[in-house]
Design an enzyme around this catalytic site. Structure first.
Site, PDB file in Angstrom:
ATOM      1  N   ARG A 132      15.179  10.313  10.315  1.00 44.56           N
ATOM      2  CA  ARG A 132      13.984  10.869   9.626  1.00 44.56           C
ATOM      3  C   ARG A 132      13.826  10.322   8.213  1.00 44.56           C
ATOM      4  O   ARG A 132      13.324  10.992   7.321  1.00 44.56           O
ATOM      5  CB  ARG A 132      14.037  12.401   9.594  1.00 44.56           C
ATOM      6  CG  ARG A 132      14.037  13.023  10.986  1.00 44.56           C
ATOM      7  CD  ARG A 132      13.682  14.487  10.949  1.00 44.56           C
ATOM      8  NE  ARG A 132      13.853  15.084  12.277  1.00 44.56           N
ATOM      9  CZ  ARG A 132      14.969  15.668  12.693  1.00 44.56           C
ATOM     10  NH1 ARG A 132      16.001  15.764  11.888  1.00 44.56           N
ATOM     11  NH2 ARG A 132      15.041  16.160  13.909  1.00 44.56           N
ATOM     12  N   LYS A 134       2.806   1.293   3.318  1.00 49.19           N
ATOM     13  CA  LYS A 134       2.312   1.314   4.690  1.00 49.19           C
ATOM     14  C   LYS A 134       3.269   0.540   5.574  1.00 49.19           C
ATOM     15  O   LYS A 134       3.628  -0.597   5.273  1.00 49.19           O
ATOM     16  CB  LYS A 134       0.929   0.671   4.768  1.00 49.19           C
ATOM     17  CG  LYS A 134      -0.206   1.589   4.395  1.00 49.19           C
ATOM     18  CD  LYS A 134      -1.515   0.952   4.816  1.00 49.19           C
ATOM     19  CE  LYS A 134      -2.692   1.788   4.379  1.00 49.19           C
ATOM     20  NZ  LYS A 134      -3.968   1.171   4.818  1.00 49.19           N
ATOM     21  N   GLU A 152      -5.671 -12.723  -0.640  1.00 51.82           N
ATOM     22  CA  GLU A 152      -5.433 -11.322  -1.028  1.00 51.82           C
ATOM     23  C   GLU A 152      -5.313 -11.200  -2.553  1.00 51.82           C
ATOM     24  O   GLU A 152      -5.676 -10.166  -3.123  1.00 51.82           O
ATOM     25  CB  GLU A 152      -4.168 -10.776  -0.354  1.00 51.82           C
ATOM     26  CG  GLU A 152      -4.239 -10.699   1.169  1.00 51.82           C
ATOM     27  CD  GLU A 152      -4.969  -9.458   1.711  1.00 51.82           C
ATOM     28  OE1 GLU A 152      -5.346  -8.574   0.911  1.00 51.82           O
ATOM     29  OE2 GLU A 152      -5.152  -9.386   2.938  1.00 51.82           O
ATOM     30  N   LYS A 183      -2.690  -3.626  -7.071  1.00 52.43           N
ATOM     31  CA  LYS A 183      -2.530  -2.810  -5.869  1.00 52.43           C
ATOM     32  C   LYS A 183      -1.807  -1.511  -6.198  1.00 52.43           C
ATOM     33  O   LYS A 183      -2.174  -0.439  -5.695  1.00 52.43           O
ATOM     34  CB  LYS A 183      -1.770  -3.571  -4.773  1.00 52.43           C
ATOM     35  CG  LYS A 183      -1.615  -2.715  -3.528  1.00 52.43           C
ATOM     36  CD  LYS A 183      -1.388  -3.468  -2.240  1.00 52.43           C
ATOM     37  CE  LYS A 183      -1.377  -2.477  -1.075  1.00 52.43           C
ATOM     38  NZ  LYS A 183      -1.070  -3.111   0.199  1.00 52.43           N
ATOM     39  N   GLU A 193      -4.421   7.048   1.373  1.00 53.23           N
ATOM     40  CA  GLU A 193      -5.708   6.521   1.806  1.00 53.23           C
ATOM     41  C   GLU A 193      -6.726   7.605   2.126  1.00 53.23           C
ATOM     42  O   GLU A 193      -7.386   7.578   3.159  1.00 53.23           O
ATOM     43  CB  GLU A 193      -5.527   5.612   3.036  1.00 53.23           C
ATOM     44  CG  GLU A 193      -6.671   4.644   3.215  1.00 53.23           C
ATOM     45  CD  GLU A 193      -6.358   3.546   4.234  1.00 53.23           C
ATOM     46  OE1 GLU A 193      -5.526   3.756   5.114  1.00 53.23           O
ATOM     47  OE2 GLU A 193      -6.945   2.472   4.104  1.00 53.23           O
ATOM     48  N   ARG A 228      -8.189   4.161  -1.952  1.00 52.45           N
ATOM     49  CA  ARG A 228      -7.380   3.104  -1.363  1.00 52.45           C
ATOM     50  C   ARG A 228      -8.180   2.253  -0.383  1.00 52.45           C
ATOM     51  O   ARG A 228      -7.829   1.103  -0.114  1.00 52.45           O
ATOM     52  CB  ARG A 228      -6.143   3.707  -0.685  1.00 52.45           C
ATOM     53  CG  ARG A 228      -5.143   2.668  -0.219  1.00 52.45           C
ATOM     54  CD  ARG A 228      -3.762   3.259   0.019  1.00 52.45           C
ATOM     55  NE  ARG A 228      -2.876   2.247   0.552  1.00 52.45           N
ATOM     56  CZ  ARG A 228      -1.570   2.372   0.646  1.00 52.45           C
ATOM     57  NH1 ARG A 228      -0.987   3.478   0.228  1.00 52.45           N
ATOM     58  NH2 ARG A 228      -0.835   1.414   1.138  1.00 52.45           N
ATOM     59  N   ASN A 263      -9.581  -2.553   1.434  1.00 51.53           N
ATOM     60  CA  ASN A 263     -10.098  -3.158   2.659  1.00 51.53           C
ATOM     61  C   ASN A 263     -11.241  -4.130   2.402  1.00 51.53           C
ATOM     62  O   ASN A 263     -11.860  -4.611   3.352  1.00 51.53           O
ATOM     63  CB  ASN A 263     -10.568  -2.063   3.629  1.00 51.53           C
ATOM     64  CG  ASN A 263      -9.407  -1.231   4.127  1.00 51.53           C
ATOM     65  OD1 ASN A 263      -8.277  -1.722   4.239  1.00 51.53           O
ATOM     66  ND2 ASN A 263      -9.670   0.029   4.405  1.00 51.53           N
ATOM     67  N   HIS A 290     -11.862  -6.839   4.775  1.00 51.78           N
ATOM     68  CA  HIS A 290     -11.014  -6.607   5.937  1.00 51.78           C
ATOM     69  C   HIS A 290     -11.769  -6.123   7.163  1.00 51.78           C
ATOM     70  O   HIS A 290     -11.317  -6.333   8.284  1.00 51.78           O
ATOM     71  CB  HIS A 290      -9.898  -5.614   5.587  1.00 51.78           C
ATOM     72  CG  HIS A 290      -8.769  -6.251   4.824  1.00 51.78           C
ATOM     73  ND1 HIS A 290      -8.949  -6.830   3.587  1.00 51.78           N
ATOM     74  CD2 HIS A 290      -7.462  -6.427   5.132  1.00 51.78           C
ATOM     75  CE1 HIS A 290      -7.787  -7.315   3.159  1.00 51.78           C
ATOM     76  NE2 HIS A 290      -6.869  -7.087   4.071  1.00 51.78           N
ATOM     77  N   HIS A 341     -10.982  -8.286  10.127  1.00 49.47           N
ATOM     78  CA  HIS A 341     -10.305  -7.811  11.334  1.00 49.47           C
ATOM     79  C   HIS A 341     -11.130  -8.103  12.586  1.00 49.47           C
ATOM     80  O   HIS A 341     -10.581  -8.444  13.636  1.00 49.47           O
ATOM     81  CB  HIS A 341     -10.046  -6.303  11.235  1.00 49.47           C
ATOM     82  CG  HIS A 341      -8.877  -5.964  10.358  1.00 49.47           C
ATOM     83  ND1 HIS A 341      -8.734  -4.732   9.755  1.00 49.47           N
ATOM     84  CD2 HIS A 341      -7.789  -6.674   9.988  1.00 49.47           C
ATOM     85  CE1 HIS A 341      -7.624  -4.713   9.043  1.00 49.47           C
ATOM     86  NE2 HIS A 341      -7.030  -5.889   9.160  1.00 49.47           N
ATOM     87  N   HIS A 382      -4.677 -14.066   9.179  1.00 56.23           N
ATOM     88  CA  HIS A 382      -5.226 -12.868   8.545  1.00 56.23           C
ATOM     89  C   HIS A 382      -5.928 -13.161   7.209  1.00 56.23           C
ATOM     90  O   HIS A 382      -7.072 -12.754   6.989  1.00 56.23           O
ATOM     91  CB  HIS A 382      -4.105 -11.834   8.351  1.00 56.23           C
ATOM     92  CG  HIS A 382      -4.533 -10.613   7.598  1.00 56.23           C
ATOM     93  ND1 HIS A 382      -5.359  -9.660   8.150  1.00 56.23           N
ATOM     94  CD2 HIS A 382      -4.256 -10.187   6.335  1.00 56.23           C
ATOM     95  CE1 HIS A 382      -5.579  -8.695   7.260  1.00 56.23           C
ATOM     96  NE2 HIS A 382      -4.924  -8.987   6.158  1.00 56.23           N
TER      97      HIS A 382
END
Lengths: 380, 380
Positions: free
Chosen positions: A133, A155, A197, A238, A248, A252, A256, A259, A263, A278
């Site tokens: 955990r 993330k 980025e 960032k 998010e 946040r 994107n 993105h 994507h 990417h």
């Protein structure tokens, strides 16, 4: 202690702090950090044991030096080497990594170290977040993309047949070691993809940084202080967004930028990295987001042209026609956009802009406008 | 709204609040909560959609009524039925549940509902914690053990070949609905096993509650207000410990009273529920912890005798010789204890006691003393 004089002759790394209350941590950025990894771990996490998760490619270049550094500082570490590539970002490899950590009998106070790019970081971070955990986690990102993006913000995750990054946790590292020397061995295309980025942070809300990149991008590609500075600025940018909105819930989403279109292009090219990686998808996506904003009279077409000019100058694609092998029609692209997990409750959410460094989250973009813009953009 | 008069004629549930800052939530305890589930979800989580994770056994008894309740309140819900039993608490079934949630196209603001006992709760909670990096989570525990233990505190997880509960996350629910009527269909043995965990809260730090149970245990078994009261007291006791130490950095270890011995016995019997279920292991473990404390002159033997007398009175096992089919020797049992994940950095950690309701965490128990005590306890 006998190694201290050697360390002192090297450039001291830049430290960027990520402020998240009791989950705050430091990002060290600079040359020679692989060699200093053991000393940093031993000093910051006394008595820690570790599993080093890496992929076969990175292992060939850096694992021996990394292990030697840990060993020299008395940090017991077990390597767990996975196959290179996005296909390792799934439940099967996650189970391999989890088993490796448990075989090594590591405890909650021990660390999982991610030595690699975004795939390794997301996978190892997820494993660190769920074994017992939640174990300690250290990132040693070896790609530019990982150094400026995926290693900041906590993330983690894997892909499933339903889509990318649909399963994971937020799990902040205790430490990030971004060795800028290891980027020298990156293929030029991969470096450029990471650069997209970096440019993104300027376009979101740091117009001065974007202007700095327009002047200094060649020095960033060449290495040295300009590269360290650009990576540090990116991590600061960032970190500031993540500190405002760790999970998010709002701001946040600005990260994107580029993105949602990006994507969709990755999905439309079957995630085939030989066609589009990417960062290239993000570059085209950012150019499209600026053109779309101009089309909606939110920003000046001059800004869109400026963004396109800079991304083109560094060798990044900016147009749908830059994607080799052709793309499906506008309707189909819209489907890929609507399947994006960032689409909340059926409404189309985009990061749009009022100009360079003036991005904002628009949560109510009519799909008919997106469709019309895509049709226009696909026209030869 | 047309159903309100009917609701008002039913006994109002007892509400126990769990105070965890922005992760605080309510536990509702009382009869008829399955029928009220839809109204509670619709009122507390407006617009939510849901996946109901349950097992085949529980589905046969309660799924139809639960779904009808959600449907009547306009909550769209997709059932995900897994096989009953501990073997569902692994990576394979986790993937099934994750796929089911993604197939239902649920988003981060939607809910995973666990309708079942501890296995379902741990599994569904883990899935809720990792799909889209964390969805909403609602527990509808249907076993006494789940109502008083696993549904309070946010621990979720699965087993691996290396051991139980080694992989998971802390993920707090938004709401727990403990319907005390559903316990009427529990086998007596399973109810007793859950009762062991209730008694545990008295033994940890609530001597008055233990004394109350000594007087009222038969009424708790019979159902009605005494049962609701005992479950509410148990949830309050656990909530208080969890509020002090959400992530098990210190005090929360008290909840392991009886569990270090208990887990070793479960492992020694191959997790064969026909020989020993978890709550029975805990009952024996609590009796052993009190006898061991007396042996170490930390507590009076009278307290150990009192604990044993009460657990025996309700029909729970209290001695190693109560385990059917025989046990391995003391050395082997010690091995099972040392493999327990709660053993930190090689030191043997036990919850010991100064008497009824005076438990404490001892982090430095010499294994030689444990071995000697086990040898003594195994003697006929």
């Amino acid at each position: 202690m006998s190694r201290a004089p050697i360390s002192e002759t090297m450039t001291a790394p830049v430290t960027v702090g990520v402020s998240l209350g009791d989950r705050s941590y430091d990002i060290l950025i600079g040359p020679g950090l692989v060699a200093k990894a053991g000393a940093e771990l031993a000093r910051r996490l006394p008595g820690v044991r570790a599993a080093i998760v890496t992929d076969a490619n990175v292992a060939a270049h850096h694992l021996e030096a990394f292990q030697a550094s840990l060993s020299a500082s008395g940090v017991d570490a077990q390597p767990i080497v996975v196959a290179a590539g996005e296909k390792s970002k799934g439940f099967d490899t996650l189970q391999e990594v989890v088993s490796g950590i448990l075989e090594a009998r590591l405890e909650r106070g021990d660390a999982v170290v991610a030595l690699g790019g975004g795939v390794v970081g997301d996978l190892a971070g997820f494993a660190a977040g769920i074994v017992r955990r939640g174990m300690l986690f250290v990132q040693a990102p070896t790609s530019l993309l990982a150094q400026v993006d995926s290693s900041v913000g906590g993330k983690t995750g894997i892909n499933t047949p339903h889509g990318k990054n649909l399963v994971g946790v937020f799990h902040q590292p205790q430490l990030v070691l971004a060795d800028t020397d290891v980027l020298d061995t990156l293929p030029a295309r991969e470096f450029r993809a990471g650069y997209a980025e970096m440019a993104k942070y300027g376009l979101i809300d740091r117009p001065d940084f974007f202007a700095w990149l327009e002047k200094n991008w060649q020095a960033v590609f060449d290495g040295g202080d300009a590269r360290v500075e650009a990576i540090a600025q990116s991590c600061r940018a960032k970190a500031a967004v993540v500190a405002r909105d760790e999970r998010e819930a709002g701001d946040r989403a600005l990260l994107n930028l580029g993105h949602t279109f990006g994507h969709a292009l990755e999905a439309a090219t079957g995630y085939d990295g030989s066609r589009l990686v990417h960062g290239e998808g993000v570059a085209i996506g950012m150019a499209l987001a600026h053109r779309f904003s101009a089309r909606l009279n939110l920003a000046s077409p001059d800004d869109a042209a400026r963004v396109e000019a800079h991304l083109s100058a560094v060798g990044l694609p900016t147009k749908l026609s830059d994607v080799p092998g052709g793309l499906p029609g506008a309707e189909r692209l819209l489907t890929y956009i609507a399947q994006d997990k960032k689409v909340a409750r059926g409404a189309l959410t985009f990061v749009l802009t009022h100009g360079v460094g003036q991005s904002f989250v628009a949560r109510d973009v009519p799909s008919s406008q997106v469709l019309a813009f895509l049709e226009e953009s696909l026209r030869p």
